[in-house]
Design a protein around this motif. Structure first.
Motif, PDB file in Angstrom:
ATOM      1  N   GLU A 217       0.859  -1.182   0.000  1.00 31.38           N
ATOM      2  CA  GLU A 217       0.000   0.000   0.000  1.00 31.38           C
ATOM      3  C   GLU A 217       0.892   1.228   0.000  1.00 31.38           C
ATOM      4  N   PRO A 218       0.424   2.354  -0.554  1.00 29.63           N
ATOM      5  CA  PRO A 218       1.274   3.555  -0.630  1.00 29.63           C
ATOM      6  C   PRO A 218       1.853   3.961   0.725  1.00 29.63           C
ATOM      7  N   GLU A 220       3.328   7.106   2.797  1.00 25.08           N
ATOM      8  CA  GLU A 220       3.372   8.566   2.849  1.00 25.08           C
ATOM      9  C   GLU A 220       3.877   8.983   4.225  1.00 25.08           C
ATOM     10  N   TYR A 227       7.649   9.137  -0.066  1.00 24.73           N
ATOM     11  CA  TYR A 227       6.354   8.905  -0.702  1.00 24.73           C
ATOM     12  C   TYR A 227       6.536   7.867  -1.800  1.00 24.73           C
ATOM     13  N   LEU A 228       5.984   6.677  -1.597  1.00 27.15           N
ATOM     14  CA  LEU A 228       6.115   5.587  -2.555  1.00 27.15           C
ATOM     15  C   LEU A 228       4.739   5.025  -2.897  1.00 27.15           C
ATOM     16  N   ASP A 229       4.477   4.841  -4.177  1.00 26.15           N
ATOM     17  CA  ASP A 229       3.244   4.185  -4.610  1.00 26.15           C
ATOM     18  C   ASP A 229       3.363   2.688  -4.369  1.00 26.15           C
ATOM     19  N   ALA A 230       2.231   1.997  -4.376  1.00 30.05           N
ATOM     20  CA  ALA A 230       2.254   0.537  -4.282  1.00 30.05           C
ATOM     21  C   ALA A 230       2.968  -0.033  -5.503  1.00 30.05           C
ATOM     22  N   GLY A 231       3.726  -1.108  -5.279  1.00 30.31           N
ATOM     23  CA  GLY A 231       4.470  -1.724  -6.374  1.00 30.31           C
ATOM     24  C   GLY A 231       5.913  -1.961  -5.997  1.00 30.31           C
ATOM     25  N   HIS A 233       9.965  -1.066  -6.075  1.00 25.34           N
ATOM     26  CA  HIS A 233      10.822   0.119  -6.134  1.00 25.34           C
ATOM     27  C   HIS A 233      12.270  -0.292  -5.886  1.00 25.34           C
ATOM     28  N   CYS A 423       6.035  -7.515   1.492  1.00 23.65           N
ATOM     29  CA  CYS A 423       5.843  -6.133   1.052  1.00 23.65           C
ATOM     30  C   CYS A 423       5.585  -5.228   2.250  1.00 23.65           C
ATOM     31  N   GLY A 426       2.171  -0.231   3.741  1.00 26.70           N
ATOM     32  CA  GLY A 426       2.198   1.225   3.707  1.00 26.70           C
ATOM     33  C   GLY A 426       1.072   1.875   4.484  1.00 26.70           C
ATOM     34  N   THR A 428      -0.879   5.805   4.642  1.00 21.62           N
ATOM     35  CA  THR A 428      -1.005   7.127   4.049  1.00 21.62           C
ATOM     36  C   THR A 428      -1.204   8.191   5.131  1.00 21.62           C
TER      37      THR A 428
END
Length: 432
Positions: A217-218, A220, A227-231, A233, A423, A426, A428
């Motif tokens: 999950e993102p 923040e 700040y990282l989006d899901a996925g 990296h 993972c 995350g 937000t």
């Protein structure tokens, strides 16, 4: 743990006859030349040719002052070449000191501290078949033995302390005192140790070429500016440091959530070092050794690239499923956490050099990392879990049950192996 706290000011203990830890030694010319010779030998072994001469000079000039832990005698007879024989215990401390780190982490004069906000113990087994990496929560209350005063190494030792947070020990008695505290807590001897600050972490991640991590999950976090989006990296340098530091942006916003996040990074790092062949690449090993020497305060025992290479080689062929990242089990108390009953099981596994196995029903609380959503079950895995038992021979008495080959951890002990791609859970800004 509920004993009254003793004053934390630096005062001499009544009994000065204790092992001397944290003593800073002046490096003599002879010792420096010997270290340069050792550096030259290690580089020649992994690189060869004219490169070795330059590398030896470069590494020798990179080396920072070292720290004596006072227990180096346990290393007598350890070979200088090849994989280190026997078991290895290394303590890694992450300091939040802003000194020398610039203004990117707050005012170094106003906001600096000398807290060991990260305290990790890596144990490599005697036969190099398994590794355990234990993360100790920064807010865990511990007892601290009498330690050498790093500000007056030749003087009388500092008082022992009772029921203080483990992240205060670096400021109280230096790296040697942190080592001695973890030795007392776990019951194992730790002859190798190092301290790293913010920019050192960034430099080390650059040295390994970055690490690819999964975010469920993102993330923040306005505190670390991450700040990282899901996925997936690939992180190195400052973003890698921010990922390892973030607390508000993962799990439940606690230090336990940060530990789980760090385990996601470390397991990915272990996979890269093994699968990518880094541990067999002399150029990569040289780069990592240079980054460590230039960015870490190391114990005397660890401040030699030959030793670093030997430890790395000891891990070269260990099965990823046998590399376990463990969060030291704790329970809540007023103002922090304390070791739970299960902590003694982890301690005994370390003392007995026994590999550990996580309970598949382990408590998955809000601070835990998330499973990899892209993971595909291995075909035939269920059948393999339920082998058909052979019929016993009636004429012969039943054989004695074999001794257990691994320690099954209780459900309150969380973590993961390096073989698991997990993972970051995350969080937000809306959830904070």
């Amino acid at each position: 743990m509920n004993e009254a706290l003793r004053p934390s000011s630096r005062r001499a203990a009544k009994n000065p006859a204790v092992a001397q830890h944290g003593k800073l030694r002046r490096r003599s010319i002879g010792r420096t030349l010997a270290k340069v010779a050792g550096i030259g030998l290690s580089v020649a072994l992994v690189s060869g040719g004219a490169v070795a001469a330059y590398a030896a000079w470069d590494l020798a000039n990179t080396l920072k002052p070292t720290v004596s832990l006072g227990n180096e005698d346990v290393l007598e007879g350890v070979p200088d070449v090849g994989a280190m024989e026997g078991g290895v215990n290394v303590l890694l401390v992450g300091s939040d000191s802003r000194e020398g780190q610039g203004n990117g982490f707050g005012d170094p004069d106003e906001e600096t501290a000398v807290l060991n906000d990260v305290t990790m113990l890596m144990h490599i087994s005697q036969d190099h078949s398994h590794v355990e990496v234990i993360s100790f929560p920064r807010d865990m209350f511990v007892d601290v033995p009498a330690c050498t005063d790093p500000e007056d190494p030749a003087g009388e030792p500092l008082y022992e302390q009772y029921g203080v947070k483990i992240n205060s020990v670096l400021d109280y008695g230096g790296l040697g005192c942190v080592v001695k505290t973890v030795e007392q807590l776990t019951g194992v001897t730790i002859p190798f140790a190092g301290t790293v600050q913010f920019m050192g972490v960034a430099a080390m991640s650059e040295a390994v070429g970055g690490v690819e991590v999964c975010v469920a999950e993102p993330i923040e976090d306005e505190y670390t500016d991450l700040y990282l989006d899901a996925g997936m990296h690939e992180l190195k340098g400052l973003p890698a440091l921010q990922f390892l530091r973030t607390r508000h942006g993962v799990g439940d916003g606690s230090d336990l959530g940060r530990i789980s996040n760090q385990q996601v990074f470390m397991s990915a790092l272990a996979r890269k070092l093994q699968d990518g062949g880094t541990l067999g690449d002399p150029v990569a090993l040289y780069s990592i050794a240079k980054a460590a020497l230039g960015n870490m305060e190391l114990s005397d025992s660890l401040a030699n690239p030959t030793t670093m290479v030997s430890i790395a080689k000891a891990m070269k062929d260990i099965d990823l499923s046998k590399i376990a990242f463990i969060q030291y089990p704790t329970g809540t108390t007023d103002g922090g956490v304390i070791p739970s009953d299960s902590a003694e099981i982890v301690n005994l596994a370390l003392q007995n050099d026994t590999p550990v196995v996580f309970d598949p029903e382990a408590d998955e609380t809000s601070f835990a990392s998330a499973g990899d959503p892209t993971a595909v079950p291995v075909e035939g895995e269920e059948a393999a879990e339920e082998p058909v038992a052979e019929e016993p021979v009636a004429e012969e008495p039943a054989a004695e049950a074999p001794a257990p080959t691994s320690e099954a951890l209780p459900t309150d002990v969380t973590g993961q192996t390096a073989a698991e791609t997990r993972c970051s859970a995350g969080r937000t800004l809306e959830d904070q």
